[in-house]
Design a protein around this motif. Structure first.
Motif, PDB file in Angstrom:
ATOM      1  N   UNK A 189       7.189   0.422   6.692  1.00 22.63           N
ATOM      2  CA  UNK A 189       6.111   1.388   6.909  1.00 22.63           C
ATOM      3  C   UNK A 189       6.668   2.810   6.966  1.00 22.63           C
ATOM      4  N   UNK A 190       5.822   3.729   6.519  1.00 22.68           N
ATOM      5  CA  UNK A 190       6.120   5.150   6.621  1.00 22.68           C
ATOM      6  C   UNK A 190       6.011   5.537   8.097  1.00 22.68           C
TER       7      UNK A 190
ATOM      8  N   UNK B 118       0.851  -1.187   0.000  1.00 24.38           N
ATOM      9  CA  UNK B 118       0.000   0.000   0.000  1.00 24.38           C
ATOM     10  C   UNK B 118       0.892   1.244   0.000  1.00 24.38           C
ATOM     11  N   UNK B 119       0.323   2.429  -0.270  1.00 24.31           N
ATOM     12  CA  UNK B 119       1.155   3.632  -0.387  1.00 24.31           C
ATOM     13  C   UNK B 119       1.997   3.963   0.838  1.00 24.31           C
ATOM     14  N   UNK B 120       1.564   3.561   2.039  1.00 24.84           N
ATOM     15  CA  UNK B 120       2.307   3.909   3.240  1.00 24.84           C
ATOM     16  C   UNK B 120       2.878   2.710   3.985  1.00 24.84           C
TER      17      UNK B 120
ATOM     18  N   UNK C 264      20.568  -2.696  -0.534  1.00 25.81           N
ATOM     19  CA  UNK C 264      19.544  -1.733  -0.884  1.00 25.81           C
ATOM     20  C   UNK C 264      19.240  -0.850   0.322  1.00 25.81           C
ATOM     21  N   UNK C 265      18.557   0.210   0.053  1.00 26.90           N
ATOM     22  CA  UNK C 265      18.105   1.109   1.113  1.00 26.90           C
ATOM     23  C   UNK C 265      16.788   1.721   0.667  1.00 26.90           C
ATOM     24  N   UNK C 266      16.012   2.233   1.599  1.00 19.18           N
ATOM     25  CA  UNK C 266      14.696   2.746   1.244  1.00 19.18           C
ATOM     26  C   UNK C 266      14.293   3.872   2.185  1.00 19.18           C
ATOM     27  N   UNK C 267      13.104   4.416   1.956  1.00 19.83           N
ATOM     28  CA  UNK C 267      12.664   5.611   2.685  1.00 19.83           C
ATOM     29  C   UNK C 267      11.811   5.289   3.903  1.00 19.83           C
ATOM     30  N   UNK C 268      11.520   4.025   4.142  1.00 24.30           N
ATOM     31  CA  UNK C 268      10.656   3.634   5.245  1.00 24.30           C
ATOM     32  C   UNK C 268      11.429   2.879   6.321  1.00 24.30           C
ATOM     33  N   UNK C 269      10.795   2.727   7.461  1.00 25.95           N
ATOM     34  CA  UNK C 269      11.334   1.864   8.512  1.00 25.95           C
ATOM     35  C   UNK C 269      11.012   0.410   8.164  1.00 25.95           C
ATOM     36  N   UNK C 270      11.867  -0.496   8.590  1.00 20.79           N
ATOM     37  CA  UNK C 270      11.651  -1.915   8.311  1.00 20.79           C
ATOM     38  C   UNK C 270      11.847  -2.750   9.575  1.00 20.79           C
ATOM     39  N   UNK C 271      10.914  -3.669   9.778  1.00 22.89           N
ATOM     40  CA  UNK C 271      11.049  -4.711  10.797  1.00 22.89           C
ATOM     41  C   UNK C 271      11.231  -6.019  10.048  1.00 22.89           C
ATOM     42  N   UNK C 272      12.335  -6.693  10.308  1.00 23.08           N
ATOM     43  CA  UNK C 272      12.690  -7.923   9.584  1.00 23.08           C
ATOM     44  C   UNK C 272      12.779  -9.071  10.583  1.00 23.08           C
TER      45      UNK C 272
END
Length: 268
Positions: free
Chosen positions: A87-88, A9-11, A30-38
């Motif tokens: 997630x944003x 979804x968008x967010x 890689x890297x991205x603009x959101x937080x990630x829980x792995x």
């Protein structure tokens, strides 16, 4: 690879997947603009985050904040099963105005204190949140959020208690940290080599091993993501270009379009 589910979804986005024979070349930095829980369910490998290495055990949880580069060095001889939720951070602002749940993401150095193991938690209730997050449901978004939030609460408590795992401050980490602190400057390979008393071939080889990327690809991606976030906050593209270390707007423009598929002026 077997995808148990992919939710986008968008967010926020999430996936729960298993690879019977994982191919290391498919898991690049890689890297991205959101937080990630792995969540690492099964397999054998080492997670690399900003030059730090975390040998993985079944049940491990890792957190990555926006722009924190990472990848897994996976062993192809073992099945690899994992769950991740991106997630944003804006999703949590209304629920967590003081930012308590965000502290484990932001109140630390990049590549440090990313890992949480079973021993990090006072009880095993966190396992039920992970189990519930991936079970079958008619409302995937609600299912993920209603379990990720209490999971983050448990993680935040562990972070506050100082019982999460950290990586040692190796030369690898120092090199990446040095670069991250100078992304807006006119940094050169010669400068990095002088700082750490190493040759260019040595630097390039070591950097490729620890990040899965070349030095310049790493710097360019980080600068572009920084610029995208600045533009999204209302900064003009020409100003974001200069603040993120690009000396020439046309070079920045071409790299931006290549990376994101849209001109900088359309990203605000």
């Amino acid at each position: 690879m077997q995808d148990y589910f992919i939710f986008n979804q968008p967010d926020m986005m999430s996936h729960y997947s298993s690879s019977p024979v994982p191919r290391p070349e498919n898991f690049k930095m890689h890297t991205h603009e959101w937080c990630e829980v792995y969540y690492f369910s099964e397999g054998k490998g080492t997670f690399k985050i900003e030059g730090s290495s975390y040998p993985l055990e079944s049940g491990d949880i890792l957190l990555m904040r926006p722009l924190e580069s990472h990848y897994i060095d996976i062993d192809p001889s073992h099945r690899y099963t994992r769950f991740s939720a991106h997630f944003d951070p804006a999703i949590l602002k209304g629920l967590d105005p003081d930012g308590y749940l965000m502290r484990p993401f932001y109140d630390r150095e990049a590549g440090k204190k990313n890992l949480y193991r079973a021993s990090s938690f006072k009880s095993e209730i966190y396992k039920s949140y992970l189990k519930n997050a991936v079970r079958e449901t008619e409302n995937r978004r609600l299912q993920i959020l209603s379990n990720i939030l209490p999971l983050l609460n448990e993680i935040s408590a562990a972070f506050s208690a100082g019982v999460n795992e950290t990586a040692s401050e190796t030369l690898d980490y120092k090199i990446v940290n040095y670069i991250n602190n100078r992304l807006s400057e006119n940094i050169t390979l010669d400068e990095i080599c002088r700082e750490f008393y190493i040759s260019k071939p040595h630097l390039c080889r070591v950097f490729k091993e620890i990040t899965g990327s070349t030095v310049w690809d790493y710097i360019t991606v980080k600068r572009l993501l920084n610029a995208k976030m600045l533009i999204g906050s209302g900064i003009k593209p020409t100003k974001a270009c200069g603040e993120c270390g690009f000396n020439d707007y046309s070079t920045f423009y071409r790299a931006y379009v290549k990376k994101f598929g849209t001109p900088p002026s359309k990203s605000g």
